[in-house]
Design a protein around this motif. Structure first.
Motif, short mmCIF file in Angstrom:
data_model
loop_
_atom_site.label_atom_id
_atom_site.label_comp_id
_atom_site.label_asym_id
_atom_site.label_seq_id
_atom_site.Cartn_x
_atom_site.Cartn_y
_atom_site.Cartn_z
N HIS A 198 0.83 -1.21 0.00
CA HIS A 198 0.00 0.00 0.00
C HIS A 198 0.86 1.25 0.00
O HIS A 198 1.83 1.34 0.75
CB HIS A 198 -0.93 0.00 1.21
N ILE A 199 0.53 2.18 -0.88
CA ILE A 199 1.24 3.46 -0.95
C ILE A 199 0.21 4.57 -0.78
O ILE A 199 -0.85 4.54 -1.40
CB ILE A 199 1.96 3.64 -2.30
N GLU A 200 0.56 5.52 0.06
CA GLU A 200 -0.39 6.58 0.35
C GLU A 200 0.37 7.89 0.45
O GLU A 200 1.46 7.94 1.00
CB GLU A 200 -1.06 6.24 1.68
N ALA B 116 -5.51 13.29 1.78
CA ALA B 116 -4.95 12.29 0.86
C ALA B 116 -4.91 12.84 -0.56
O ALA B 116 -5.87 13.46 -1.03
CB ALA B 116 -5.78 11.03 0.91
N VAL B 117 -3.79 12.64 -1.25
CA VAL B 117 -3.70 13.02 -2.66
C VAL B 117 -3.41 11.81 -3.54
O VAL B 117 -3.50 11.89 -4.76
CB VAL B 117 -2.61 14.09 -2.89
N PHE B 118 -3.05 10.71 -2.90
CA PHE B 118 -2.75 9.49 -3.64
C PHE B 118 -2.98 8.31 -2.72
O PHE B 118 -2.63 8.35 -1.56
CB PHE B 118 -1.29 9.51 -4.11
N ASP B 119 -3.59 7.26 -3.27
CA ASP B 119 -3.94 6.12 -2.43
C ASP B 119 -4.03 4.90 -3.33
O ASP B 119 -4.86 4.83 -4.21
CB ASP B 119 -5.30 6.42 -1.76
N ALA B 120 -3.11 3.95 -3.15
CA ALA B 120 -3.11 2.80 -4.04
C ALA B 120 -2.67 1.55 -3.32
O ALA B 120 -1.82 1.57 -2.44
CB ALA B 120 -2.20 3.05 -5.24
N SER B 121 -3.30 0.44 -3.71
CA SER B 121 -2.89 -0.87 -3.21
C SER B 121 -2.08 -1.54 -4.31
O SER B 121 -2.44 -1.47 -5.48
CB SER B 121 -4.11 -1.72 -2.88
N THR B 122 -0.98 -2.18 -3.94
CA THR B 122 -0.09 -2.72 -4.96
C THR B 122 0.16 -4.20 -4.76
O THR B 122 -0.12 -4.75 -3.70
CB THR B 122 1.26 -1.97 -4.94
N PHE C 130 2.51 10.28 -9.97
CA PHE C 130 1.10 10.70 -9.92
C PHE C 130 1.02 12.22 -9.91
O PHE C 130 2.03 12.91 -9.70
CB PHE C 130 0.39 10.11 -8.71
#
Lengths: 150, 99
Positions: free
Chosen positions: B43-45, B52-58, B70
């Protein structure tokens, strides 16, 4: 009795106002654990969204035609569709899911990343719009040297 | 972890270089014989001023030492904070001012 009701309402309100701050982060590993073990692209999309995606040319997926190094394949994803969720899948590795973005308010769908692929195959980007519809685009590429042997 | 964040127009273009082996299950099995030794960022946040400006599961298929880019609406001078978590629960955080 009245007072008790009032207090419990206050407690509830406190919880509600606290939620948005922590709600902005969405961990798809916790909420959709099945996605990450899905073997095929279609299975991954079904596990994540529960729907079938329709192809769309409003999504820009930029990848090399031939990747000389399968361990460092650059991928660019951009779209103007008002999106809620963006997901990237491929069909060369043992599992299909690569990354799932939760598109937060104030951000733009313009992502870049580097991935690894075991062999030649194709990549699929799925965009879940704010209208609830699924859009997808697929591109294939050749991988000269597989990137998963390490 | 290294972060580059630059204002272009009204969008901030951010690039995050994460130092991580991103060992897949197959690679772990080939290396140590145990599938369970796999470890990768899950997870990157990214946040600016707590928003929050970016939120992703990897997954395991990001490259070794992955680079993630991003864009978001922001302004120069603010601090961009990036948090990552890997499969074993190791957390990493880094702050960089937007230029």
């Amino acid at each position: 009795m009245q007072r008790r009701k009032f207090l419990s309402l206050g407690a509830l309100a406190a919880v509600v106002t606290m939620v948005p701050a922590s709600l902005s982060a969405l961990d798809f590993r916790a909420t959709k654990p099945d996605v990450w073990t899905a073997k095929t692209v279609n299975d991954g999309i079904a596990k994540l969204f529960g729907k079938v995606a329709t192809p769309s040319d409003a999504i820009k997926l930029t990848i090399p035609k031939v990747a000389s190094n399968g361990g460092q394949i650059p991928v660019d994803i951009a779209t103007d569709i008002p999106a809620k969720t963006v997901a990237l899948f491929q069909d060369a590795n043992p599992e299909s899911a690569i990354m799932v973005w939760n598109v937060v308010e104030g951000s733009v769908v313009d992502y870049s990343l580097k991935i690894k692929m075991k062999k030649s195959g194709s990549m699929t980007v799925v965009v879940e719009g704010k209208d609830g519809k699924l859009y997808s685009t697929t591109k294939s590429l050749d991988v000269a040297l597989g990137g998963c042997e390490g | 972890m290294k972060i580059k964040a630059k204002l272009k127009g009204d969008l901030v273009e951010a690039k995050v270089m994460i130092k991580h082996d991103m060992l897949t299950y197959d690679q772990a099995k080939a290396k140590t014989g145990k599938r369970e030794d796999a470890n990768f960022i899950v997870h990157i946040e990214a946040t600016v001023n707590g928003k929050a400006v970016f939120d992703a599961s990897t997954s395991q298929f990001l490259s070794k030492n992955p680079i993630v880019g991003f864009s978001f609406k922001g302004k120069a001078g603010d601090n961009l904070v990036v948090n990552t978590v890997d499969l074993k629960g190791n957390k990493d955080t880094e702050t960089q001012a937007i230029r």
